[in-house]
Enzyme design. Structure first.
Site, PDB file in Angstrom:
ATOM      1  N   HIS A  77      32.793  39.560  32.453  1.00  0.00           N
ATOM      2  CA  HIS A  77      33.500  38.550  31.406  1.00  0.00           C
ATOM      3  C   HIS A  77      34.211  37.698  32.045  1.00  0.00           C
ATOM      4  O   HIS A  77      34.828  37.962  33.269  1.00  0.00           O
ATOM      5  CB  HIS A  77      34.259  39.360  30.201  1.00  0.00           C
TER       6      HIS A  77
ATOM      7  N   CYS B  49      45.625  42.490  31.124  1.00  0.00           N
ATOM      8  CA  CYS B  49      44.511  42.161  32.187  1.00  0.00           C
ATOM      9  C   CYS B  49      44.441  40.661  32.357  1.00  0.00           C
ATOM     10  O   CYS B  49      44.913  40.226  31.713  1.00  0.00           O
ATOM     11  CB  CYS B  49      43.136  42.927  31.860  1.00  0.00           C
TER      12      CYS B  49
END
Length: 689
Positions: free
Chosen positions: A68, A190
């Site tokens: 991603h 993250c």
């Protein structure tokens, strides 16, 4: 939504036909996105995916791969799904992935779509969801299942995505147990803020639900939003778990709680272990270490916080200090890099190297002066960023990434109009305030996607630029000029008083906010084309005083080692080097063990050194300290005498105070033994808690 996140043409239930490696899998699924018109530049998008993969492998235990990224080549948030029977290696510890989800988010993805992506990330932690995808035979039904719809109603794959319900990680506690439960708060984050952040939160939620008597509230600092945990929830917590690969925002809110600090994948793969570790650390924590009664978590009452009073409970002063320290902390590396290069340039070519022509026009490989000029000009280039970086990251501390552009613009204007350090502070605070005001405006959903990349930078930069150029910039520049003129006029006893003040500031918190203010003030004074003599004296004073605390602690552990613990004596050896390198933080281990004796001792020595350097008229053009810049000091012998005097004063005072403490301890021990004897060996004073 105008279009669903995933449709049947973005599903490949036989990925083995086109891919055996993670790069091939990404290209195959990205090709489907490009064919659907959702990726404008296939190779550019794949480069962004590969760059994200290099930061951290995206394989998860359980046979899942989630490559991603955010990319300028993505037109709208999109998800492609591929299923492999043989498996594709995405770096997971338990083997290859059979379910591959390629997540593509544009640079300005709107909150609704990002919310759906976060829900998907949570779904991936549910075995029933992944088992259903492994068994599905229809791309339409697989896409509907991922969208959160009933697969039986997948006849219309273009149906809009439902808005997901809020999960348990918003601070609510919906589990209950008998007696007093063990309460954990957690933060997950993250680098991309799309997948791992929410998967870690879901994993922790599930592990807490399965544990006996554990309640958890998780704050997800991801792209779908940053909703702070209720201060009352934090105040009631027994421990905190940080699962993050980027800096936890507003970490000070959790000060004083027993802490488990790990990477985000640890929370995904072994949440039960983290919860057990949190329990162990809470059990091992000394009683009263948690900030339940309004302290700021460091044991004193100087910055009271009522955690149950909401976001404003930290107090404006506390939040202002946090914002300013954010700017200073990002500025310091520029000072270090630029300062060292300037110092080396002066060492090679002398102070006259500042008048050398540009090395872009004149550089001779065999001439030392050319290399000196190169170093000086490189350092000057780094110094040119000081005020913009200070302003930009003050705004960042207030408003996160949207504050960077107006902050940097305002800082650059402060340099242009000669508003200096004060102008940088004002520009950063102004930029952060403007962005925060814009973020409170309720905008139509159609505009949300362009707000962070177009609207906010445009409007905030225009407002900040107007105010800095037309309204407040000139008064601040005048104030800066007046302050400079006042400093230049200081002499005699006034200059000595300034030296005492700067010395006290440098040694008060040993690298903390007060120390950094004095440091930034000094470097800002010489970050100009022609710094005044007073500015050069201030620079020398700050550098000298900052060396005293670690040198004094090193000397004290050498001359009176029995007053210190074995660990402190080992730290004392390192403190020689740290002090000689102008790293004031080298004294922190000693201050943490015995603050009431170490900090006043350090401040006394710093004041002596500051007074002497100003009285001696020492100057320093290089914005860095340490013994290696002594050749650049004006009157270097007197400079060394000032440092030695301050070091001796601090050493003598800390030894005296610790000796008194040791005697009291010995007397108390003798009285407690019942024999009246005080011959028992005293515990090292530094070990007392």
């Amino acid at each position: 939504m105008n279009t669903p996140l995933i449709t049947a043409d973005l599903v490949d239930l036989d990925l083995d036909r086109t891919a055996t490696t993670k790069d091939e899998a990404a290209r195959s699924l990205a090709g489907r996105m490009a064919a659907a018109g959702r990726v404008t530049d296939l190779d550019g998008f794949l480069a962004d995916v590969a760059a994200r993969e290099e930061q951290m492998p995206t394989g998860l235990e359980g046979g899942i791969g989630i490559p991603h990224c955010r990319s300028a080549h993505v037109t709208e948030p999109t998800l492609a799904f591929g299923r492999s029977t043989t498996g594709i290696d995405f770096g997971a510890a338990d083997g290859p992935a059979t379910l591959v989800f390629l997540i593509a988010a544009p640079a300005g993805a709107d909150q609704d779509h990002l919310g759906i992506l976060s829900t998907l990330a949570r779904d991936l932690m549910r075995a029933e969801f992944t088992d259903a995808l492994r068994a599905e035979t229809s791309p339409e039904r697989a896409a509907a299942l991922i969208r959160g719809e009933d697969p039986a109603q997948a006849e219309n794959p273009a149906a809009p995505d439902p808005v997901p319900a809020a999960g348990d990680s918003d601070g609510d506690v919906d589990a209950a147990g008998d007696g007093a439960p063990f309460r954990i708060v957690a933060v997950t984050s993250c680098p991309t803020g799309i997948a791992h952040t929410y998967m870690a939160a879901e994993s922790l939620d599930r592990a807490a639900a399965e544990a006996d008597g554990v309640l958890i509230s998780v704050e997800t600092q991801g792209s779908a939003g940053f909703e702070r945990l209720d201060p009352a929830v934090i105040a009631a917590a027994d421990a905190v778990v940080f699962a993050h690969d980027v800096e936890v925002r507003e970490r000070h809110r959790f000060a004083g709680l027993p802490t488990v600090d790990v990477g985000v994948k640890a929370a995904i793969n072994r949440p039960a272990e983290l919860i057990a570790e949190a329990r162990r650390r809470a059990a091992d924590a000394p009683a009263g270490t948690q900030p339940r009664t309004g302290t700021d978590g460091d044991g004193d009452d100087t910055a009271p916080m009522d955690r149950a009073a909401g976001d404003s409970a930290d107090g404006f002063g506390t939040r202002l200090r946090t914002w300013l320290m954010t700017g200073v902390s990002y500025m310091v590396p520029f000072v270090a890099a630029g300062g060292l290069m300037i110092a080396l340039g002066f060492a090679l070519g002398g102070y006259e190297i500042s008048d050398a022509p540009s090395v872009a026009d004149h550089f001779v490989w065999t001439e030392a002066n050319s290399w000196a000029a190169l170093l000086f000009q490189l350092g000057g280039a780094a110094f040119g960023f000081l005020i913009p970086v200070l302003a930009g990251y003050i705004a960042y501390g207030m408003a996160d990434r949207p504050g960077l552009v107006p902050g940097f613009v305002g800082g650059a204007i402060a340099v242009t109009i000669d508003a200096g350090f004060l102008g940088g502070l004002a520009a950063g605070l102004l930029a952060g305030a403007v962005v925060m005001a814009i973020q409170r405006v309720d905008v139509p959903a159609a505009l949300r996607g362009i707000m962070p990349v177009v609207v906010i930078p445009l409007i905030s930069s225009a407002v900040v630029g107007f105010l800095m150029y037309i309204v407040i910039g000139k008064p601040i520049a005048s104030a800066q000029s007046g302050l400079t003129d006042w400093l230049e006029g200081l002499s005699g006893s006034n200059a000595v008083l300034l030296g005492i003040l700067l010395g006290l500031m440098m040694c008060f918190d040993l690298g903390g906010p007060v120390n950094k203010v004095a440091y930034a003030f000094a470097t800002g004074g010489i970050a100009v084309t022609a710094p005044s003599d007073t500015s050069l004296q201030i620079m020398a004073t700050v550098m000298a005083a900052g060396m005293v605390p670690p040198l004094a602690m090193a000397l004290a552990t050498t001359v009176r080692g029995k007053l210190f613990t074995r660990t402190e004596k080992e730290n004392g050896k390192a403190a020689w080097v740290l002090g000689a390198s102008f790293i004031t933080e080298g004294a922190i281990p000693f201050a943490a063990a015995d603050p009431l004796r170490v900090i006043p001792s350090a401040m006394a020595g710093g004041a002596v050194t500051g007074a002497l350097t100003m009285a001696f008229g020492n100057t320093l053009r290089a914005p860095h300290g340490g013994f290696f810049v002594v050749p650049l000091i004006g009157s270097p012998l007197l400079y060394l005498i000032a440092i030695a005097a301050g070091t001796l004063v601090s050493t003598a005072l800390v030894v005296l105070l610790k000796t008194g403490r040791a005697r009291k301890t010995a007397v108390a021990a003798g009285s407690g033994s019942g024999s009246g004897s005080a011959t028992a060996a005293p515990e090292p004073a530094g070990a007392a808690r």
